[in-house]
Design a protein around this motif. Structure first.
Motif, PDB file in Angstrom:
ATOM      1  N   LYS A  98      65.062 -19.907 -30.056  1.00 45.26           N
ATOM      2  CA  LYS A  98      64.210 -19.627 -28.900  1.00 45.26           C
ATOM      3  C   LYS A  98      63.443 -20.857 -28.420  1.00 45.26           C
ATOM      4  CE  LYS A  98      60.559 -17.968 -31.987  1.00 45.26           C
ATOM      5  NZ  LYS A  98      59.825 -16.762 -32.470  1.00 45.26           N
ATOM      6  N   TYR A  99      63.372 -21.889 -29.266  1.00 48.52           N
ATOM      7  CA  TYR A  99      62.635 -23.090 -28.893  1.00 48.52           C
ATOM      8  C   TYR A  99      63.483 -24.088 -28.090  1.00 48.52           C
ATOM      9  CZ  TYR A  99      59.220 -21.430 -32.295  1.00 48.52           C
ATOM     10  OH  TYR A  99      58.305 -20.666 -32.979  1.00 48.52           O
ATOM     11  N   ALA A 146      71.120 -14.385 -25.829  1.00 53.63           N
ATOM     12  CA  ALA A 146      70.307 -13.497 -24.986  1.00 53.63           C
ATOM     13  C   ALA A 146      69.453 -12.564 -25.829  1.00 53.63           C
ATOM     14  CB  ALA A 146      71.223 -12.693 -24.062  1.00 53.63           C
ATOM     15  N   GLU A 147      69.951 -12.197 -26.998  1.00 52.79           N
ATOM     16  CA  GLU A 147      69.201 -11.324 -27.903  1.00 52.79           C
ATOM     17  C   GLU A 147      68.026 -12.044 -28.561  1.00 52.79           C
ATOM     18  OE1 GLU A 147      69.848  -9.396 -32.358  1.00 52.79           O
ATOM     19  OE2 GLU A 147      71.603  -9.910 -31.147  1.00 52.79           O
ATOM     20  N   THR A 184      66.530 -15.144 -27.593  1.00 54.14           N
ATOM     21  CA  THR A 184      65.716 -16.034 -26.764  1.00 54.14           C
ATOM     22  C   THR A 184      65.118 -15.246 -25.605  1.00 54.14           C
ATOM     23  OG1 THR A 184      67.476 -16.648 -25.210  1.00 54.14           O
ATOM     24  CG2 THR A 184      67.362 -17.904 -27.277  1.00 54.14           C
ATOM     25  N   PRO A 185      64.212 -15.843 -24.857  1.00 54.02           N
ATOM     26  CA  PRO A 185      63.657 -15.162 -23.676  1.00 54.02           C
ATOM     27  C   PRO A 185      64.620 -15.135 -22.492  1.00 54.02           C
ATOM     28  CG  PRO A 185      62.181 -16.921 -24.468  1.00 54.02           C
ATOM     29  CD  PRO A 185      63.500 -17.114 -25.120  1.00 54.02           C
ATOM     30  N   TYR A 186      65.809 -15.732 -22.624  1.00 52.46           N
ATOM     31  CA  TYR A 186      66.707 -15.910 -21.500  1.00 52.46           C
ATOM     32  C   TYR A 186      67.714 -14.764 -21.408  1.00 52.46           C
ATOM     33  CZ  TYR A 186      65.086 -20.521 -23.028  1.00 52.46           C
ATOM     34  OH  TYR A 186      64.324 -21.567 -23.484  1.00 52.46           O
ATOM     35  N   SER A 187      68.079 -14.419 -20.189  1.00 52.91           N
ATOM     36  CA  SER A 187      69.117 -13.404 -19.985  1.00 52.91           C
ATOM     37  C   SER A 187      70.494 -14.038 -20.135  1.00 52.91           C
ATOM     38  CB  SER A 187      69.000 -12.794 -18.589  1.00 52.91           C
ATOM     39  OG  SER A 187      69.333 -13.762 -17.594  1.00 52.91           O
ATOM     40  N   GLU A 229      71.314 -16.109 -17.094  1.00 50.40           N
ATOM     41  CA  GLU A 229      70.610 -17.394 -17.089  1.00 50.40           C
ATOM     42  C   GLU A 229      71.291 -18.385 -18.034  1.00 50.40           C
ATOM     43  OE1 GLU A 229      65.897 -16.649 -16.325  1.00 50.40           O
ATOM     44  OE2 GLU A 229      66.719 -15.806 -18.172  1.00 50.40           O
TER      45      GLU A 229
END
Length: 262
Positions: free
Chosen positions: A192-193, A235-236, A238-241, A244
């Motif tokens: 996620k970073y 996608a699961e 991280t904050p990203y779809s 994206e």
């Protein structure tokens, strides 16, 4: 999507290489970057690019496992290969002290020579590192900002190593390692970073088949058509779809490798 790490020269693809490429296209993949792991394999990768243009591009380099076997003129051989427009980076190169199939001394010499070559001919580096982070980073450090891009292929490090790579403006390649809650737990916690603008996706096929595939394939061979499973895991975690991730990694790959896919 662009799969930036495919070992398409592997003998495991000999029986159905063209079908593998067609399945990748059906899976909404727009291009494959074929990995060169020594001079001979890099030559094979380049020949596949000619056969399957414009869907394929490749790298040219010597993997640390092959460092003991290089010829005296291997850098000049790589320099000649890199003159072809299909060759988008120098690599896969780096250090692997996990298995030491080549001596650490030879690995470091062969790696350092390839880093210098990338600097001289202004190509990105496609990088391998396992259990050798500090000596690997020390070789790269003088060239940070002097090479078009550095890609940490198949990143499996910890948070401190990730931050060092990001601080050095490296791009981070994520594979199906992320889909393995056993071996990949640390990566699952830190992915996620990674900023979207530094993220790249790859299968490293035929290795690292995502454990999340259901139903489980009969063969253990990974292939580019499974790249969406890497996107789904990202996608699961991280904050990203997913959309994206697909859009940004596509743009990043085109930028890093100067590869304008039609």
């Amino acid at each position: 999507m662009i799969d930036i790490g495919v070992n398409l020269t592997s003998t495991r693809f000999d029986k159905d290489r063209s079908a593998v490429i067609e399945r990748a296209k059906l899976a909404n993949i727009n291009g494959l970057l074929v990995t060169g792991t020594n001079v001979t394999e890099s030559q094979k990768a380049l020949s596949f690019c000619h056969e399957h243009s414009p869907f394929l591009a490749c790298t040219a380099g010597v993997h640390p496992h092959d460092a003991d076997q290089v010829e005296d003129n291997f850098i000049e051989q790589l320099r000649e290969l890199a003159k072809h427009h299909y060759v988008k980076a120098i690599g896969e190169c780096g250090l692997d002290f996990n298995r030491n199939f080549s001596t650490p001394k030879n690995q470091q010499q062969v790696f350092a020579q390839q880093v210098t070559l990338a600097s001289e001919i202004n190509l990105p580096l496609f990088l391998h590192q396992r259990d050798a982070f500090q000596p690997w980073f020390e070789i790269l450090k003088p060239y940070i900002g002097k090479i078009p891009a550095m890609v940490s292929h198949c990143f499996t490090g910890d948070l401190s190593q990730l931050k060092q790579c990001l601080d050095a403006d490296m791009y981070i390649g994520i594979t199906g390692w992320l889909c393995d809650e056993r071996r990949g737990q640390i990566l699952r916690e830190i992915v996620k970073y990674i900023p979207l603008e530094r993220l790249l996706i790859e299968t490293d096929a035929p290795y690292l088949m995502p454990r999340s595939i259901r139903p489980k394939p009969k063969s253990s061979r990974n292939e580019p058509s499974y790249l969406p499973y890497v996107v789904a895991a990202l996608a699961e975690l991280t904050p990203y779809s997913a959309s994206e991730i697909m859009h940004s990694t596509y743009q990043n790959a085109q930028h890093v490798f100067a590869w304008q896919i039609q």
